[in-house]
Design a protein around this motif. Structure first.
Motif, PDB file in Angstrom:
ATOM      1  N   ASN A   1      75.924  35.238  58.027  1.00 20.89           N
ATOM      2  CA  ASN A   1      77.349  35.464  57.431  1.00 20.89           C
ATOM      3  C   ASN A   1      75.620  35.973  56.724  1.00 20.89           C
ATOM      4  OD1 ASN A   1      76.284  33.074  56.791  1.00 20.89           O
ATOM      5  ND2 ASN A   1      78.195  33.006  55.500  1.00 20.89           N
ATOM      6  N   MET A   2      74.327  35.299  56.683  1.00 23.91           N
ATOM      7  CA  MET A   2      73.405  35.842  55.262  1.00 23.91           C
ATOM      8  C   MET A   2      72.422  36.844  56.199  1.00 23.91           C
ATOM      9  SD  MET A   2      72.724  32.147  53.710  1.00 23.91           S
ATOM     10  CE  MET A   2      73.561  31.118  53.223  1.00 23.91           C
ATOM     11  N   THR A   3      71.964  37.849  55.071  1.00 22.90           N
ATOM     12  CA  THR A   3      70.882  38.438  55.884  1.00 22.90           C
ATOM     13  C   THR A   3      69.928  37.933  55.775  1.00 22.90           C
ATOM     14  OG1 THR A   3      70.174  38.784  53.547  1.00 22.90           O
ATOM     15  CG2 THR A   3      71.353  40.197  54.072  1.00 22.90           C
TER      16      THR A   3
ATOM     17  N   GLY B   1      68.548  36.226  53.119  1.00 19.16           N
ATOM     18  CA  GLY B   1      69.442  35.511  52.010  1.00 19.16           C
ATOM     19  C   GLY B   1      69.164  33.965  53.038  1.00 19.16           C
ATOM     20  N   ASN B   2      68.911  33.745  54.377  1.00 22.55           N
ATOM     21  CA  ASN B   2      68.503  33.099  55.196  1.00 22.55           C
ATOM     22  C   ASN B   2      67.155  32.042  54.690  1.00 22.55           C
ATOM     23  OD1 ASN B   2      69.342  31.966  58.106  1.00 22.55           O
ATOM     24  ND2 ASN B   2      69.840  34.730  57.717  1.00 22.55           N
TER      25      ASN B   2
ATOM     26  N   ILE C   1      58.704  40.935  58.740  1.00 23.88           N
ATOM     27  CA  ILE C   1      60.075  41.172  58.858  1.00 23.88           C
ATOM     28  C   ILE C   1      60.994  41.878  56.885  1.00 23.88           C
ATOM     29  CG2 ILE C   1      60.520  39.098  59.947  1.00 23.88           C
ATOM     30  CD1 ILE C   1      60.370  37.022  58.590  1.00 23.88           C
ATOM     31  N   ALA C   2      59.720  42.104  56.466  1.00 27.00           N
ATOM     32  CA  ALA C   2      60.091  42.398  55.560  1.00 27.00           C
ATOM     33  C   ALA C   2      60.795  43.875  55.402  1.00 27.00           C
ATOM     34  CB  ALA C   2      58.930  43.192  54.463  1.00 27.00           C
ATOM     35  N   GLU C   3      61.089  44.623  56.594  1.00 30.00           N
ATOM     36  CA  GLU C   3      61.577  45.774  57.014  1.00 30.00           C
ATOM     37  C   GLU C   3      63.153  45.411  57.090  1.00 30.00           C
ATOM     38  OE1 GLU C   3      59.948  48.710  59.773  1.00 30.00           O
ATOM     39  OE2 GLU C   3      58.073  49.027  58.044  1.00 30.00           O
TER      40      GLU C   3
ATOM     41  N   HIS D   1      67.556  42.942  55.162  1.00 30.55           N
ATOM     42  CA  HIS D   1      68.449  43.879  54.380  1.00 30.55           C
ATOM     43  C   HIS D   1      69.109  43.303  55.908  1.00 30.55           C
ATOM     44  CE1 HIS D   1      67.555  44.185  51.002  1.00 30.55           C
ATOM     45  NE2 HIS D   1      66.444  45.274  51.080  1.00 30.55           N
ATOM     46  N   ARG D   2      69.065  43.074  57.343  1.00 35.87           N
ATOM     47  CA  ARG D   2      69.642  42.746  58.517  1.00 35.87           C
ATOM     48  C   ARG D   2      70.502  41.314  58.985  1.00 35.87           C
ATOM     49  NH1 ARG D   2      66.463  45.933  63.437  1.00 35.87           N
ATOM     50  NH2 ARG D   2      65.464  47.322  62.084  1.00 35.87           N
TER      51      ARG D   2
END
Length: 291
Positions: free
Chosen positions: A94-96, A99-100, A123-125, A128-129
């Motif tokens: 449930n986290m981007t 967020g993780n 993994i900067a791009e 937000h996934r």
């Protein structure tokens, strides 16, 4: 320095057995745990992380006691400064991505740490996934970045690359090695892949039925030292070392390490990672580059 002397009863498919480990790990060392499934490798990692308690014994890290059965001491996981990369990633769905990493960031540390890891792991791009929108290789990168977000003093990797295809696996092995060399974090990795262990670890601990039965450098543990016999096998070059007037090649053939001697002109066109064929000629191995 990590000092481990613990015992714990485990329940395996062949019945109960005891995990009994007496081990010292030098600060900054990269150690691999190798052996069949179900011998206690993951349990050892979980005891070090504080996720499981040994039945008896003691664990100390740089003089700080993390666990002592006699003194009833058990430091909780969040206070051990350990980064743990689980075999199944264990990302919060449930986290981007960001967020993780933010969740794992040590309290009081700079938010810049997350930005640095996003860039470092490329993994900067993806920040937000959410995990269900990532490929296996991307999830591996996020899981490793999250393990590092807590600024750990000890990094635990449980078969970190087991589910990846060979190309991505090789690339992430390089990244893990570079991260270790750059950060100098004490690292313990569980792996069933001989080539991966040879590439990453400085010391291998071979475990059977809860005990460390053999240890040493990857070359000492896996190399048979035998190069005789007729054969024709393909493999991957893991190392090239000068040896008097010859070159000593370490080659991964299947899941076995073979060391053979080659003339300088034979070795001059080879590099670590090259695919080669080992061919016997009058019982003397020849090296033929395949790429």
């Amino acid at each position: 320095m990590i000092q481990v002397n613990i015992q714990r009863t485990l329940h395996g498919v062949q019945g109960d057995f005891d995990l009994n480990v007496d081990l010292d790990i030098v600060e900054g060392e990269f150690v691999a745990l190798f052996g069949p499934s179900g011998v206690g490798k993951t349990t050892l990692l979980r005891c070090l992380a504080g996720l499981e308690k040994p039945d008896r014994g003691r664990i100390a890290f740089n003089g700080s006691v993390w666990f002592d059965a006699q003194e009833h001491t058990h430091v909780p996981p969040q206070e051990r400064h350990v980064g743990y990369m689980f075999q199944d990633y264990a990302l919060f769905p449930n986290m981007t991505v960001r967020g993780n990493l933010e969740f794992a960031r040590r309290k009081g540390s700079s938010r810049q740490r997350v930005d640095e890891l996003l860039e470092l792991m490329d993994i900067a791009e993806l920040q937000h996934r959410k995990p269900n929108a990532l490929s296996g290789g991307q999830k591996q990168r996020v899981a490793l970045a999250r393990a590092l977000a807590a600024e750990p003093q000890l990094l635990l990797l449980d078969e970190p690359l087991s589910s990846l295809d060979p190309t991505i696996r090789s690339r992430l092995q390089d990244e893990i090695l570079q991260l270790h060399q750059r950060m100098g974090i004490s690292t313990i990795m569980v792996s069933h892949d001989v080539g991966e262990v040879y590439k990453l670890a400085g010391r291998v601990l071979v475990m059977e039925a809860g005990h460390i039965v053999r240890q040493g450098s990857p070359a000492e543990v896996f190399s048979s030292g035998q190069t005789t016999g007729k054969f024709r096998f393909t493999g991957e070059v893991l190392g090239i070392e000068p040896m008097d007037v010859m070159e000593a090649l370490t080659v991964l053939v299947g899941n076995q390490i073979v060391r053979v001697a080659a003339m300088p002109d034979e070795a001059s066109n080879l590099h670590v990672g090259a695919r080669v064929m080992l061919v016997s000629k009058a019982f003397n191995p020849m090296i033929i580059a395949l790429e």
